[in-house]
Design an enzyme around this catalytic site. Structure first.
Site, PDB file in Angstrom:
ATOM      1  N   ASP A  50       4.614 -16.102  29.087  1.00 24.80           N
ATOM      2  CA  ASP A  50       4.244 -17.027  30.134  1.00 24.80           C
ATOM      3  C   ASP A  50       4.553 -16.308  31.440  1.00 24.80           C
ATOM      4  O   ASP A  50       5.321 -15.342  31.457  1.00 24.80           O
ATOM      5  CB  ASP A  50       5.088 -18.307  29.972  1.00 24.80           C
ATOM      6  CG  ASP A  50       4.817 -19.324  31.058  1.00 24.80           C
ATOM      7  OD1 ASP A  50       3.691 -19.336  31.603  1.00 24.80           O
ATOM      8  OD2 ASP A  50       5.723 -20.118  31.365  1.00 24.80           O
ATOM      9  N   ASP A  52       5.047 -17.937  35.093  1.00 26.10           N
ATOM     10  CA  ASP A  52       5.943 -18.555  36.066  1.00 26.10           C
ATOM     11  C   ASP A  52       7.282 -18.921  35.444  1.00 26.10           C
ATOM     12  O   ASP A  52       7.335 -19.562  34.398  1.00 26.10           O
ATOM     13  CB  ASP A  52       5.274 -19.797  36.664  1.00 26.10           C
ATOM     14  CG  ASP A  52       3.987 -19.415  37.382  1.00 26.10           C
ATOM     15  OD1 ASP A  52       4.072 -18.654  38.352  1.00 26.10           O
ATOM     16  OD2 ASP A  52       2.902 -19.845  36.940  1.00 26.10           O
TER      17      ASP A  52
END
Ligand SMILES: *[C@@H]1O[C@H](CO)[C@@H](O)[C@H](O)[C@H]1NC(C)=O
Length: 496
Positions: A50, A52
């Site tokens: 991922d 962020d």
């Protein structure tokens, strides 16, 4: 990144539980997985991230302030809310705490134990006493919607689970709005929720970056260094070593391609695309993993615009939008030449990353939990790295000097991992120690949990991490060390 709609788990076909070493995968095959006690990156064919709060660390104080302001300004400027919401003293941030659930019926924010007990609750920003909790939730202090939340993390019209730093400052803002409503005798507490959802949409929607609307994107574009922490040389070298070891590297983010590019260029450099063979943006997790068979197709991108036609399958590496686990899985088989490629996915959200990737995708998962840093996991070399970051946050630009970071334990809410449950019964006067529901979810759905990628970047790729397991103490699976509150709790109970 966050989306108001389209992020629902439409079809929860299986109650997922990793409590037994049997995983029911989405195709309905039963795979008996004889799991080793340890997890090693060298056993993986594919390593996914991922973006962020995972590959990209934010300056959490600055970013949280910005997000609070983004939402508050929308409420005040577009919806006529009291402009007092715009002023915020640093001490208020103690209230901002991950893992709380907002119940729309009464406007309470609650902290849950793993069995659904309400450990703490607040009406507006006022923390309720044990008497008030018992009065409201009954002697057993049970939250009525717990069964609907647990095991599926489905979005609901009845409550909202704060599991993400992108919306977390909204918990503080919501509580302040409830304060004002209670003060003014407004009975219809929950009408404000649709305004909160519009505030999220206004700031984060698909076109907001491009059109410079809202407060969030224009601010990050103007001064990325204020909010984003570049990856250290150690992390960059670690990513290259994974690639050199023949791993397929993936990036799967719910952020849009334009914002993703800005973030990646800032934290990894302009050549970041050379690292990742597959980049998936606007992935709409957790639906990316869970929506089967009604899966969303992948779309190609031209100048950050998604093609209107979806792709019937994913045939080659590249940069795509939306999509689904099943089509990606087929591509990974071809790319790795394995009939069951071993995949690990790193993410910071239990609800959007770790839970669906492990349950629906049958992937190994590494949870990034900055909460571990607030509980003693900070290693000495992370401290020296933070020497760069700290002046910015401590200088007290804005009034962040005395602001508690949202990842640290809170005076008002306690620890993210354990809590004392006080009852009114005499024998419970001391209170009993309970694991939080968030701690339980970490144990259940992640392979290991770490405070940051930095924390493992200096380890050899064949380092063997003890993994979480139902047969092992709850403290197993955290690297470099378990949270302090959990260690203290294990000392108190010999079983664990
Ligand atoms: C995004 O939000 C902006 C500002 O509220 C609005 O003008 C725009 O139409 C929205 N776009 C989408 C795609 O919803």
């Amino acid at each position: 990144m966050l989306h108001v709609d389209d992020e629902f788990i439409v079809n929860v076909r299986y109650q997922c539980s990793a409590a037994v070493p049997v995983t029911i995968n989405v195709l309905g095959y039963i795979l008996i997985v004889i799991m080793s006690d340890v997890f090693s990156l060298s056993d993986c064919d594919v390593v996914g991230f991922d973006l962020d709060h995972t590959l990209c660390r934010y300056h959490l104080l600055e970013t949280s302030r910005l997000i609070y302001d983004s939402f508050a300004r929308y409420l005040v400027e577009h919806k006529g809310y009291d402009k007092e919401l715009l002023t915020l003293t640093p001490d208020r941030w103690d209230f901002c705490f991950k893992g709380l659930v907002m119940d729309f019926e009464d406007g309470h924010l609650i902290k849950l134990a793993e069995d659904g007990t309400v450990l703490r609750a607040a009406r507006g920003t006022k923390i309720l006493s044990t008497e008030e909790i018992v009065q409201h939730y009954g002697k057993k202090q049970e939250w009525q919607h717990f069964n609907s939340l647990k095991g599926s993390f489905t979005r609901s019209a009845k409550y909202y689970f704060y599991d993400n730093y992108f919306d977390l400052p909204g918990a503080l803002l919501s509580a302040r709005v409830v304060d004002q409503m209670l003060q003014s005798g407004n009975q219809r507490i929950l009408d404000f929720w649709k305004d909160m959802m519009s505030a999220i949409d206004h700031n984060y929607n698909t076109s907001a970056f491009k059109e410079n609307t809202g407060t969030y994107f224009p601010s990050v574009k103007k001064d990325p260094g204020k909010y984003l922490q570049p990856c250290s040389e150690a992390v960059k070298a670690w990513l290259r070593s994974l690639k050199n070891a023949g791993k397929v590297l993936l990036l799967i983010t719910s952020s849009h391609s334009d914002y993703c590019r800005l973030v990646c260029e800032h934290i990894l450099g302009k050549d970041f695309e050379e690292l990742f063979e597959v980049v998936i943006t606007n992935a709409l997790k957790p639906g990316f993993f869970s929506q089967i068979p009604e899966q969303r197709p992948f779309r190609t991108l031209v100048n950050d615009e998604e093609s209107t036609e979806g792709l019937p399958s994913l045939d080659k590496p590249g940069w795509y939008s939306q999509g689904n686990w099943a089509h990606l899985h087929e591509l990974l088989k071809t790319m790795t030449g394995q009939s069951e490629p071993q995949v690990v996915y790193f993410g910071d959200s239990v609800r959007s990353d770790v839970f669906p990737a492990s349950c629906y995708g049958n992937w190994e998962t590494v949870l990034i939990s900055e909460e571990l840093e607030g509980e003693g996991a900070q290693t000495s070399d992370m401290k020296s790295k933070d020497a760069d970051a700290e002046p910015l946050e401590k200088k007290g630009k804005y009034d962040s000097k005395n602001m508690k970071t949202p990842s640290a334990p809170s005076e008002q809410w306690g620890s993210y991992f354990v809590d004392v449950c006080k009852g009114l019964e005499e024998e419970e006067e001391e209170g009993s120690l309970k694991y939080t529901w968030c701690c339980h979810s970490i144990n259940t759905y992640s392979t290991i949990a770490i405070p940051s990628i930095e924390a493992i970047a200096d380890l050899p790729l064949d380092y063997k991490f003890p993994r979480f397991s139902p047969n092992k103490p709850r403290t197993t699976g955290y690297y470099p060390r378990p949270p302090e509150s959990l260690l203290r709790m294990s000392e108190n109970s010999p079983r664990e």
